[in-house]
Design a protein around this motif. Structure first.
Motif: not given
Length: 207
Positions: A9, A12, A15, A33-35, A40, A42-43, A45, A68
């Protein structure tokens, strides 16, 4: 027994935001999840522009990129899409959605920059928000919410093809663009059927 597949994602948000497309709720998918914003949670960063220290080559089955890419600067988009092709497996695919500049431009001409186009969970959204980023969020200091580039169906299709995707299909749907970008060994018909079952027609006759 189904093999677990991984979907990135990309961009992302928290969540609670930008849920996965329904295609990724069918079968055995694991979301990563990457952000760029650590708030946020995320898993991973970091930025999609360069994920080499975060993600190995050919390690994902799919990428979900929802609103994005327009946050990147124009010169960064080819780098991000090249990263997408790098981390996808040979049978992988990317599903991307982004504002449609042509439709937003028509809306500006018809109704002006600041007329409410629709209401989202974040509140009323205007053509100005769609062009430049959600003004209320930016005013609260979330400057990474600004939009720094944009796409038409033709420009997004060309960028994805130039990045090395074997097949690119782009659809215009109301105020959004949808792109399905397939790696060389992807099961095109199977993915199209799965998307159609989820309400998204990405058949070949689309723009």
């Amino acid at each position: 027994m189904e093999t677990v597949k991984r979907v990135l994602n990309a961009g992302s948000g928290p969540p609670s935001n930008r849920h996965l497309h329904p295609i990724f709720t069918k079968g055995d998918w694991t979301e990563v999840r990457l952000d760029v914003d650590p708030r946020a949670a995320p898993h991973l960063t970091g930025s999609v522009v360069d994920m080499r220290t975060l993600i190995q080559d050919q390690s994902f089955d799919a990428i979900w990129s929802s609103h994005s890419l327009e946050h990147l600067h124009g010169h960064e988009v080819p780098n991000a899409l090249s990263e997408f092709t790098r981390i996808l497996k040979p049978d992988g695919f990317a599903l991307i959605t982004s504002p449609d500049l042509e439709m937003i431009a028509s809306l500006v001409l018809e109704r002006g920059l600041h007329d409410t186009a629709y209401t989202s969970p974040a509140g009323p959204i205007t053509p100005h928000d769609m062009l430049f980023g959600h003004a209320a969020s930016i005013a609260r200091g979330m400057t990474f919410m600004a939009h720094n580039t944009g796409f038409t169906s033709i420009s997004l299709g060309h960028l994805l093809a130039d990045a090395g995707f074997a097949v690119v299909l782009v659809k215009r749907d109301r105020l959004d663009l949808w792109a399905l970008a397939l790696m060389q060994d992807a099961d095109k018909e199977g993915i199209q059927q799965d998307l159609k079952a989820c309400g998204l027609d990405m058949s070949d006759e689309q723009e």
